[in-house]
Write a protein that holds these residues in place. Structure first.
Motif, PDB file in Angstrom:
ATOM      1  N   MET A  66       0.847  -1.168   0.000  1.00 46.11           N
ATOM      2  CA  MET A  66       0.000   0.000   0.000  1.00 46.11           C
ATOM      3  C   MET A  66       0.901   1.242   0.000  1.00 46.11           C
ATOM      4  O   MET A  66       1.767   1.381   0.845  1.00 46.11           O
ATOM      5  CB  MET A  66      -0.870  -0.036   1.259  1.00 46.11           C
ATOM      6  N   SER A  67       0.718   2.106  -0.965  1.00 45.91           N
ATOM      7  CA  SER A  67       1.551   3.305  -1.084  1.00 45.91           C
ATOM      8  C   SER A  67       1.304   4.266   0.067  1.00 45.91           C
ATOM      9  O   SER A  67       0.175   4.451   0.515  1.00 45.91           O
ATOM     10  CB  SER A  67       1.276   4.022  -2.401  1.00 45.91           C
ATOM     11  N   ILE A  68       2.403   4.865   0.516  1.00 45.73           N
ATOM     12  CA  ILE A  68       2.374   5.871   1.573  1.00 45.73           C
ATOM     13  C   ILE A  68       2.917   7.169   0.980  1.00 45.73           C
ATOM     14  O   ILE A  68       3.927   7.166   0.267  1.00 45.73           O
ATOM     15  CB  ILE A  68       3.261   5.433   2.768  1.00 45.73           C
ATOM     16  N   TYR A  84       3.648  14.298   2.936  1.00 49.84           N
ATOM     17  CA  TYR A  84       3.419  15.652   2.416  1.00 49.84           C
ATOM     18  C   TYR A  84       3.970  16.637   3.447  1.00 49.84           C
ATOM     19  O   TYR A  84       3.489  16.689   4.576  1.00 49.84           O
ATOM     20  CB  TYR A  84       1.916  15.845   2.201  1.00 49.84           C
ATOM     21  N   GLN A  85       5.015  17.355   3.062  1.00 47.93           N
ATOM     22  CA  GLN A  85       5.654  18.306   3.963  1.00 47.93           C
ATOM     23  C   GLN A  85       5.572  19.702   3.368  1.00 47.93           C
ATOM     24  O   GLN A  85       6.075  19.935   2.264  1.00 47.93           O
ATOM     25  CB  GLN A  85       7.128  17.953   4.166  1.00 47.93           C
ATOM     26  N   ILE A  86       4.949  20.618   4.091  1.00 43.49           N
ATOM     27  CA  ILE A  86       4.901  22.007   3.631  1.00 43.49           C
ATOM     28  C   ILE A  86       5.800  22.850   4.528  1.00 43.49           C
ATOM     29  O   ILE A  86       6.028  22.522   5.696  1.00 43.49           O
ATOM     30  CB  ILE A  86       3.464  22.578   3.602  1.00 43.49           C
ATOM     31  N   ALA A 127       6.213  22.662  -0.978  1.00 41.09           N
ATOM     32  CA  ALA A 127       5.971  21.349  -0.383  1.00 41.09           C
ATOM     33  C   ALA A 127       6.837  20.294  -1.050  1.00 41.09           C
ATOM     34  O   ALA A 127       7.233  20.438  -2.207  1.00 41.09           O
ATOM     35  CB  ALA A 127       4.499  20.968  -0.521  1.00 41.09           C
ATOM     36  N   LEU A 128       7.108  19.254  -0.293  1.00 40.66           N
ATOM     37  CA  LEU A 128       7.707  18.036  -0.817  1.00 40.66           C
ATOM     38  C   LEU A 128       6.658  16.946  -0.702  1.00 40.66           C
ATOM     39  O   LEU A 128       5.991  16.823   0.334  1.00 40.66           O
ATOM     40  CB  LEU A 128       8.938  17.617  -0.010  1.00 40.66           C
ATOM     41  N   LEU A 129       6.498  16.167  -1.764  1.00 38.34           N
ATOM     42  CA  LEU A 129       5.602  15.025  -1.750  1.00 38.34           C
ATOM     43  C   LEU A 129       6.450  13.796  -2.043  1.00 38.34           C
ATOM     44  O   LEU A 129       7.054  13.692  -3.114  1.00 38.34           O
ATOM     45  CB  LEU A 129       4.497  15.176  -2.793  1.00 38.34           C
ATOM     46  N   THR A 130       6.514  12.891  -1.073  1.00 28.08           N
ATOM     47  CA  THR A 130       7.343  11.699  -1.196  1.00 28.08           C
ATOM     48  C   THR A 130       6.450  10.470  -1.195  1.00 28.08           C
ATOM     49  O   THR A 130       5.542  10.362  -0.375  1.00 28.08           O
ATOM     50  CB  THR A 130       8.345  11.611  -0.028  1.00 28.08           C
ATOM     51  N   ASN A 158       5.361  21.515   8.355  1.00 25.82           N
ATOM     52  CA  ASN A 158       4.228  20.697   8.755  1.00 25.82           C
ATOM     53  C   ASN A 158       4.276  19.424   7.917  1.00 25.82           C
ATOM     54  O   ASN A 158       4.368  19.497   6.692  1.00 25.82           O
ATOM     55  CB  ASN A 158       2.917  21.443   8.521  1.00 25.82           C
ATOM     56  N   THR A 159       4.241  18.276   8.579  1.00 28.39           N
ATOM     57  CA  THR A 159       4.345  16.994   7.882  1.00 28.39           C
ATOM     58  C   THR A 159       3.084  16.188   8.119  1.00 28.39           C
ATOM     59  O   THR A 159       2.628  16.063   9.254  1.00 28.39           O
ATOM     60  CB  THR A 159       5.564  16.194   8.379  1.00 28.39           C
ATOM     61  N   GLN A 160       2.535  15.648   7.034  1.00 23.77           N
ATOM     62  CA  GLN A 160       1.383  14.759   7.107  1.00 23.77           C
ATOM     63  C   GLN A 160       1.707  13.492   6.333  1.00 23.77           C
ATOM     64  O   GLN A 160       2.407  13.540   5.321  1.00 23.77           O
ATOM     65  CB  GLN A 160       0.143  15.424   6.506  1.00 23.77           C
ATOM     66  N   ILE A 161       1.184  12.363   6.811  1.00 25.84           N
ATOM     67  CA  ILE A 161       1.398  11.078   6.155  1.00 25.84           C
ATOM     68  C   ILE A 161       0.033  10.519   5.751  1.00 25.84           C
ATOM     69  O   ILE A 161      -0.894  10.488   6.555  1.00 25.84           O
ATOM     70  CB  ILE A 161       2.135  10.087   7.084  1.00 25.84           C
ATOM     71  N   PHE A 162      -0.062  10.102   4.485  1.00 28.06           N
ATOM     72  CA  PHE A 162      -1.299   9.569   3.927  1.00 28.06           C
ATOM     73  C   PHE A 162      -1.037   8.201   3.317  1.00 28.06           C
ATOM     74  O   PHE A 162       0.073   7.905   2.907  1.00 28.06           O
ATOM     75  CB  PHE A 162      -1.839  10.485   2.811  1.00 28.06           C
ATOM     76  N   ARG A 163      -2.080   7.390   3.212  1.00 30.11           N
ATOM     77  CA  ARG A 163      -1.996   6.142   2.456  1.00 30.11           C
ATOM     78  C   ARG A 163      -3.012   6.211   1.327  1.00 30.11           C
ATOM     79  O   ARG A 163      -4.031   6.884   1.425  1.00 30.11           O
ATOM     80  CB  ARG A 163      -2.236   4.930   3.338  1.00 30.11           C
ATOM     81  N   SER A 164      -2.731   5.478   0.285  1.00 31.32           N
ATOM     82  CA  SER A 164      -3.603   5.454  -0.880  1.00 31.32           C
ATOM     83  C   SER A 164      -4.750   4.487  -0.649  1.00 31.32           C
ATOM     84  O   SER A 164      -4.537   3.322  -0.315  1.00 31.32           O
ATOM     85  CB  SER A 164      -2.809   5.034  -2.112  1.00 31.32           C
ATOM     86  N   LEU A 165      -5.975   4.951  -0.840  1.00 27.43           N
ATOM     87  CA  LEU A 165      -7.149   4.083  -0.760  1.00 27.43           C
ATOM     88  C   LEU A 165      -7.334   3.286  -2.046  1.00 27.43           C
ATOM     89  O   LEU A 165      -8.081   2.314  -2.063  1.00 27.43           O
ATOM     90  CB  LEU A 165      -8.404   4.884  -0.460  1.00 27.43           C
ATOM     91  N   ASN A 166      -6.693   3.688  -3.122  1.00 29.71           N
ATOM     92  CA  ASN A 166      -6.841   3.000  -4.403  1.00 29.71           C
ATOM     93  C   ASN A 166      -6.395   1.552  -4.322  1.00 29.71           C
ATOM     94  O   ASN A 166      -6.854   0.725  -5.094  1.00 29.71           O
ATOM     95  CB  ASN A 166      -6.035   3.715  -5.488  1.00 29.71           C
ATOM     96  N   GLU A 167      -5.496   1.251  -3.412  1.00 30.50           N
ATOM     97  CA  GLU A 167      -4.931  -0.092  -3.329  1.00 30.50           C
ATOM     98  C   GLU A 167      -5.627  -0.961  -2.288  1.00 30.50           C
ATOM     99  O   GLU A 167      -5.274  -2.121  -2.118  1.00 30.50           O
ATOM    100  CB  GLU A 167      -3.444   0.019  -3.027  1.00 30.50           C
ATOM    101  N   ILE A 168      -6.605  -0.418  -1.569  1.00 34.86           N
ATOM    102  CA  ILE A 168      -7.335  -1.188  -0.563  1.00 34.86           C
ATOM    103  C   ILE A 168      -8.496  -1.890  -1.247  1.00 34.86           C
ATOM    104  O   ILE A 168      -9.322  -1.252  -1.905  1.00 34.86           O
ATOM    105  CB  ILE A 168      -7.828  -0.279   0.586  1.00 34.86           C
TER     106      ILE A 168
END
Length: 107
Positions: free
Chosen positions: A1-3, A6-8, A52-55, A94-104
């Motif tokens: 599952m992709s993680i 997102y850091q602004i 922002a950086l998106l990793t 500010n850092t936030q971590i998300f997971r992709s729902l597309n893969e669930i």
């Protein structure tokens, strides 16, 4: 599952040119040396100096592994240290971590 991480942050106006150069060097280094992808996002609307950086990582375990590798790497620590200390406004990260729902999978 992709993680996704997102850091602004706000770039100091008087350090703008140097900050962008440093940011591009960080992106290039991370994309070439580690197993994840980093994108730099620039504002279209809103605060002009908020970037922002998106990793993207393949999962939480991979994120932890890559982070450990990065923070054990003196070259990376030099790049990121200069960026944080000299180019961004204190307290603006500010850092936030998300997971992709597309893969669930739905049951």
């Amino acid at each position: 599952m992709s993680i996704y991480v997102y850091q602004i942050f706000v770039i100091k106006q008087d350090k703008f040119k140097e900050a962008i150069e440093n940011l591009k060097a960080i992106q290039k280094f991370r994309n070439e040396q580690y197993d994840h992808t980093v994108e730099i996002l620039s504002p279209i609307t809103g605060a002009d100096h908020t970037y922002a950086l998106l990793t993207k990582y393949e999962g939480l375990a991979e994120m932890e592994l890559q982070d450990k590798k990065m923070f054990d790497d003196e070259n990376y620590l030099k790049l990121i240290g200069d960026f944080f200390l000299q180019h961004i406004a204190e307290g603006s990260m500010n850092t936030q971590i998300f997971r992709s729902l597309n893969e669930i999978k739905n049951s």
